[in-house]
Design an enzyme around this catalytic site. Structure first.
Site, short mmCIF file in Angstrom:
data_model
loop_
_atom_site.label_atom_id
_atom_site.label_comp_id
_atom_site.label_asym_id
_atom_site.label_seq_id
_atom_site.Cartn_x
_atom_site.Cartn_y
_atom_site.Cartn_z
N HIS A 56 0.56 -1.31 0.02
CA HIS A 56 0.14 0.23 -0.09
C HIS A 56 0.86 1.46 0.03
O HIS A 56 1.46 1.51 1.21
CB HIS A 56 -0.44 0.38 1.47
N HIS A 58 1.49 5.67 -1.86
CA HIS A 58 1.73 5.61 -3.14
C HIS A 58 1.92 6.62 -3.39
O HIS A 58 3.60 7.95 -3.15
CB HIS A 58 0.06 7.06 -2.27
N LEU A 59 2.39 6.70 -5.36
CA LEU A 59 3.69 7.22 -5.82
C LEU A 59 3.36 8.54 -6.36
O LEU A 59 4.46 8.99 -7.16
CB LEU A 59 3.93 6.52 -6.67
N ASP A 150 -8.85 3.01 -3.16
CA ASP A 150 -8.51 4.01 -1.77
C ASP A 150 -8.10 4.72 -1.97
O ASP A 150 -7.68 5.38 -3.12
CB ASP A 150 -6.83 3.04 -1.48
N HIS A 230 -5.71 -0.69 5.91
CA HIS A 230 -5.33 0.25 6.88
C HIS A 230 -6.44 -0.03 7.54
O HIS A 230 -7.37 1.04 8.28
CB HIS A 230 -4.77 1.50 6.56
N ASP A 303 0.49 2.42 4.13
CA ASP A 303 -0.07 3.88 3.42
C ASP A 303 0.49 4.98 3.10
O ASP A 303 0.30 6.59 3.64
CB ASP A 303 -1.35 3.73 4.06
N HIS A 307 2.41 14.15 1.11
CA HIS A 307 1.91 15.65 0.16
C HIS A 307 2.41 16.99 0.46
O HIS A 307 3.75 17.08 1.03
CB HIS A 307 0.62 16.13 1.24
#
EC number: 3.5.2.3
Length: 428
Positions: A56, A58-59, A150, A230, A303, A307
């Site tokens: 899990h 996020h790229l 997700d 999660h 996860d 940002h």
């Protein structure tokens, strides 16, 4: 050099052994090994584990390269001991077609710091209305086996049922973001004593638990696999435990931050602690640790949600949800699970490598540290203690909840098929 001799490492936390790597493969494991011309890594006191696998991550690429790219994200992954990551589908454009997942897959190949396995969206545009091209994504060069919306929940029971039926044909799995949207409208943090005192909109545990209950029953009905992303509440643990006792094919993950942090931190109003699902109570944290230890929760997944500064350096209500986690995950697990006696290092290898590789069908990862196996390995110095400084991160983003916190353990070396991606604590 094609040959590397790791000398005196504690394989899975056991007695010191030597490990000889020849090319992409482990040639031998034993004591007193030698190899002419081999590069020697002195690893006395260090733990040798199979390379970590994150189900899990996020790229952000394509579309949000201001947050992260496949290159920066995989550099962060290697720094944290990972040799494979599964990239979530909530990119721009959404990874809901064969073309987009193949793009992410090829970017991972070009970056070369770890294997990148794209996750395909369940529905077109993550809108929850129409199934995406699940079969085409599976048949593509990316070979997608895990599908998830997700960031959003597949809240329509009919759509979820159809997705479970569809992926069953090729042994795929639907990874559900369990969040009943009507119960979380305007929610800002965990619903409880702290939210009431702060006057922030509450995110009830039942919003997660009701979706998990529905989806394990759907998985049982159609005879398919479902994975819970999660998981964050004590009640969710009990539902998954019940489902497994019935023989339902369900797996679940917990994040490092849900193993350590609680909603009490929200009293600071620091948006770095704003995450989805929200930080829960101390009771939930302890239940999650016990469930990870006893196998009710199968894996740890980061996860990792990068940002840019401006999306977090603002008032709480306007801030984006999410935390970076690839570079600190193993340290948090060492603190919460190993140093508390809940897991040994062999257990860590299972929860952070073997089990996620098995769930995601990541061939060549999560394998035993033994002769003939792929040389996907990580060396950890468990005696190290250091203060987290996000300025040192390889990730493009810095939104870590651990800044200034002392954490144990440090990844000193990561090997991807025998090639060092991290050497002496620095990216190779």
């Amino acid at each position: 050099m094609s040959k590397i001799l790791i000398r005196g490492a504690r394989v899975l936390g056991g007695e010191p052994q030597d490990v000889l790597i020849d090319g992409e493969t482990i040639e031998a494991v034993g004591t007193g090994l030698s190899a002419e011309g081999a590069a020697v890594v002195e690893a006395a006191g260090q733990i040798l584990l199979p390379g970590l696998v994150d189900l899990h991550t996020h790229l952000r690429e394509p579309g949000r390269e201001d947050s992260e790219t496949v290159l920066t994200g995989t550099r962060a992954a290697a720094s944290g001991g990972y040799t494979a990551v599964f990239a979530m589908a909530n990119t721009h454009p959404v990874a809901d077609t064969a073309g987009v997942v193949e793009q992410v897959y090829r970017l991972g190949k070009e970056a070369g710091y770890c294997d990148v396995q794209p996750i395909g969206a369940v529905t077109v545009g993550l809108e929850g209305k129409k199934l995406a091209e699940l079969g085409a994504m599976h048949d593509s060069a990316a070979g997608v086996t895990v599908f998830s919306d997700d960031g959003k929940c597949v809240d329509d029971a009919v759509i979820m049922r159809r997705a479970l039926e569809y992926v069953k044909a090729f042994g795929g799995v639907v990874a559900q973001h369990a969040q009943e949207p009507r119960l979380t409208e305007g929610a800002q943090m965990n619903e409880g004593v702290v939210s009431a005192e702060l006057g922030l909109g509450g995110w009830p545990a039942v919003a997660e638990e009701s979706i998990i209950a529905r989806d394990v029953l759907l998985a049982e009905h159609v005879g398919s696999r479902v994975h819970i992303c999660h998981l964050s509440t004590a009640g969710s643990v009990e539902i998954v435990r019940w489902a497994k006792s019935r023989g339902i094919d369900v797996t679940a993950e917990v994040t490092p931050h849900h193993l350590l942090l609680t909603d009490e931190l929200v009293r600071t109003y620091n948006p770095v602690y704003k995450v989805n699902p929200p930080l829960r109570t101390e009771r939930d944290v302890l239940a999650l640790r016990e469930a990870l230890a006893d196998g009710t929760i199968d894996i740890v997944a980061t996860d990792h949600a990068p940002h840019p500064h401006e999306d977090k350096d603002c008032e709480w209500a306007a801030a984006a949800m999410g935390m970076v986690g690839l570079e600190t995950a193993l340290s948090v697990v060492q603190q919460t699970m190993v140093e508390t006696g809940l897991l040994d290092w062999a257990g860590v290898a299972d929860r952070m490598s073997a089990a996620p590789a098995r769930i995601g069908r990541a061939t060549g990862h999560g394998r035993p540290v033994s002769a003939g196996e792929p040389a996907n390995l990580v060396l950890v110095d468990p005696a190290y203690r250091g203060t987290v400084d996000p300025a040192d991160f390889a990730s493009r983003s810095r939104n870590t909840p651990y800044e200034g916190r002392e954490l144990p353990g440090r990844v000193t070396h990561t090997f991807l098929r025998g090639r060092a991606t991290v050497m002496d604590g620095k990216l190779a």
